[in-house]
Design an enzyme around this catalytic site. Sequence first.
Site, mmCIF file in Angstrom:
data_model
loop_
_atom_site.group_PDB
_atom_site.id
_atom_site.type_symbol
_atom_site.label_atom_id
_atom_site.label_comp_id
_atom_site.label_asym_id
_atom_site.label_seq_id
_atom_site.Cartn_x
_atom_site.Cartn_y
_atom_site.Cartn_z
ATOM 1 C CD GLU A 59 15.162 -12.827 5.125
ATOM 2 O OE1 GLU A 59 14.250 -13.405 5.771
ATOM 3 O OE2 GLU A 59 15.619 -11.715 5.442
ATOM 4 C CG ASP A 83 -1.991 1.011 1.211
ATOM 5 O OD1 ASP A 83 -2.816 0.944 0.280
ATOM 6 O OD2 ASP A 83 -2.037 1.881 2.102
HETATM 7 O O1 TEU Z 1 -4.622 4.138 -1.651
HETATM 8 C C1 TEU Z 1 -3.759 5.235 -1.707
HETATM 9 C C2 TEU Z 1 -4.278 6.327 -2.519
HETATM 10 O O2 TEU Z 1 -3.506 7.062 -3.081
HETATM 11 C C3 TEU Z 1 -5.767 6.488 -2.536
HETATM 12 O O3 TEU Z 1 -6.083 7.222 -1.421
HETATM 13 C C4 TEU Z 1 -6.258 7.135 -3.764
HETATM 14 O O4 TEU Z 1 -5.566 8.325 -4.015
HETATM 15 C C5 TEU Z 1 -7.690 7.518 -3.603
HETATM 16 O O5 TEU Z 1 -8.386 6.428 -3.071
HETATM 17 C C6 TEU Z 1 -8.295 7.853 -4.945
HETATM 18 O O6 TEU Z 1 -9.658 8.073 -4.747
HETATM 19 C C7 TEU Z 1 -4.340 3.114 -0.758
HETATM 20 C C8 TEU Z 1 -5.501 2.162 -0.697
HETATM 21 O O7 TEU Z 1 -5.675 1.559 -1.962
HETATM 22 C C9 TEU Z 1 -6.711 2.900 -0.232
HETATM 23 O O8 TEU Z 1 -7.853 2.102 -0.221
HETATM 24 C C10 TEU Z 1 -6.422 3.425 1.166
HETATM 25 O O9 TEU Z 1 -7.480 4.227 1.602
HETATM 26 C C11 TEU Z 1 -5.125 4.229 1.219
HETATM 27 O O10 TEU Z 1 -4.064 3.591 0.541
HETATM 28 C C12 TEU Z 1 -4.672 4.413 2.643
HETATM 29 O O11 TEU Z 1 -4.200 3.195 3.143
#
Ligand code: TEU
Length: 519
Positions: free
Chosen positions: A240, A200
């Site tokens: 690993e 993420d």
């Molecule tokens: O997404 C990161 C992210 O950049 C999103 O927030 C995106 O910009 C936005 O949803 C667009 O509408 C990740 C995950 O995929 C998301 O579900 C999470 O909310 C976020 O990280 C935080 O962990």
Amino acid sequence: MTTPWWQGAVVYQVYPRSFDDADGDGVGDLAGVVRRLGHVARLGADAVWLSPFYPSPMVDFGYDVADYTDVDPLFGDLATFDRLLTEAHALGVRVIIDWVPNHSSDRHPWFTAARSSRDDPRRDWYVWRDGRPGGRPPNDWESTFGGPAWTYDPLTAQWYLHGFAPEQPNLDWSNPELAEAMLATLRFWLDRGVDGFRIDVAHEVGNVPDPPPGVASWPREQDWPGGHAVLRRVRGVLEEYDGDRVAVGEVYVLDQRRLASYVTTGDELHMAHNFVFLRCAWDATAFRDVIAEFTRLAPAPAWPAWCLENHDHPRLATRYDDDGRGPARARAAALLLLGLRGTPFMFQGQELGLPDAVVPPGAVVDVDGRDPERAPIPWERPSVAGPGAGFTTGVPWLPIVDDAEHLAVAAQRGDERSDLALWRRLIALRRESPALGPAGAQTLLEGEDDVLAWLREADGERLLLAINMSAEAVRCDLTALGGGPGRLVVSTDPDRVVATDDIDVLGLAPDEGAIVRLT
Ligand code: TEU
């Protein structure tokens, strides 16, 4: 060198809350995933990527992790996860899990400790700064979800950083103990047998620099210099283990040069999701330019990953629907995704051509309004299975899509004209075709502006793929396009009869995609 499994794989993203609900509480769970693995295997997908199932207060529906090494009771328990892994592997389906290293939940015991005292040993596992005079935050950075990226914590009279919700404090990877503790969570899952991780916001992980003077706002799609070092350590952990365990990053940077830098050195991510591609307009030139640029910036052995849907973005059938052509474009996009050199990542329900659900204001639950694309999968016709559409016997946590009666898996199964049948056909072709496999060379073709066309070739097999992204029918002269005569093998138009004779000219209806086997 043998080709790693993930270069030949189709990866299917499961959003567990919305996949299948085995216990009737209205929220999907891991037991639900287990009982629907057959659907994934029959589709021909080689791997699933599971969005988070960790213990979580669910402020960001699991992307706020309160324990990196357990399962939230809402989703099941570790024993159910192990069963999922065993049953998936028995079906030949690999399992990639989501890993959220940029931030934890504010309920994670690490953060509870960190905020308890400035002297707590865990204090520096998070990012704390003094405020500016007048009770103002350290700087004016904004979080992705809106509002300041800093929250004041009265007990210790400092501010902590959060790129997302205030309940998602950023972890500080420059702290060696934090880094070790996080890398240990990778080993926990690798020891259990997972095949890899989707990381993420991989680009925001890293040492957080103090605000450069004069920079007031935190630019979206920021990547941090320290992140690359972190990803090298992640790669080291994966190595690993045997079995080509894979790391694919959510690298949400819209500059392909910076994006490519995560996958070209060979010691960081194996793949990075390309959001420039996901955010393209329905325009052949736009797609051609993105593909050409990425190919130039990240030549082999770097390997592309392509996706057009996920749990954060409106679905194709809705996103490209300005003139009612969304469903046809979603079908053509399947051919694009599965026909390109690289690993395709698809989102659950994409194989059904699902549009976004209509979510009335009172039913909105996500902090960032992403509910419509997260609607539960309609497995059965509501007229047969009731309003839960086979997803749940209870009340679904989000509304089911409007036309579940026709879009349900049960309605599409056995219908040769359905989206589901098209996806199965395309994935089967991809599996048996050397040209569409990891060794297949790719050449983008110049021709009609509105037609995205490319050639894939390997072992003497030559396939020409073309998508008409315009509202007019077009005729493509196969010889002029660099091919010569061939035979139509797939069309995304359900009304098209796929004949067996050779053609010199490929006619394409608006938003039709086709594959021609050149003879
Ligand atoms: O997404 C990161 C992210 O950049 C999103 O927030 C995106 O910009 C936005 O949803 C667009 O509408 C990740 C995950 O995929 C998301 O579900 C999470 O909310 C976020 O990280 C935080 O962990």
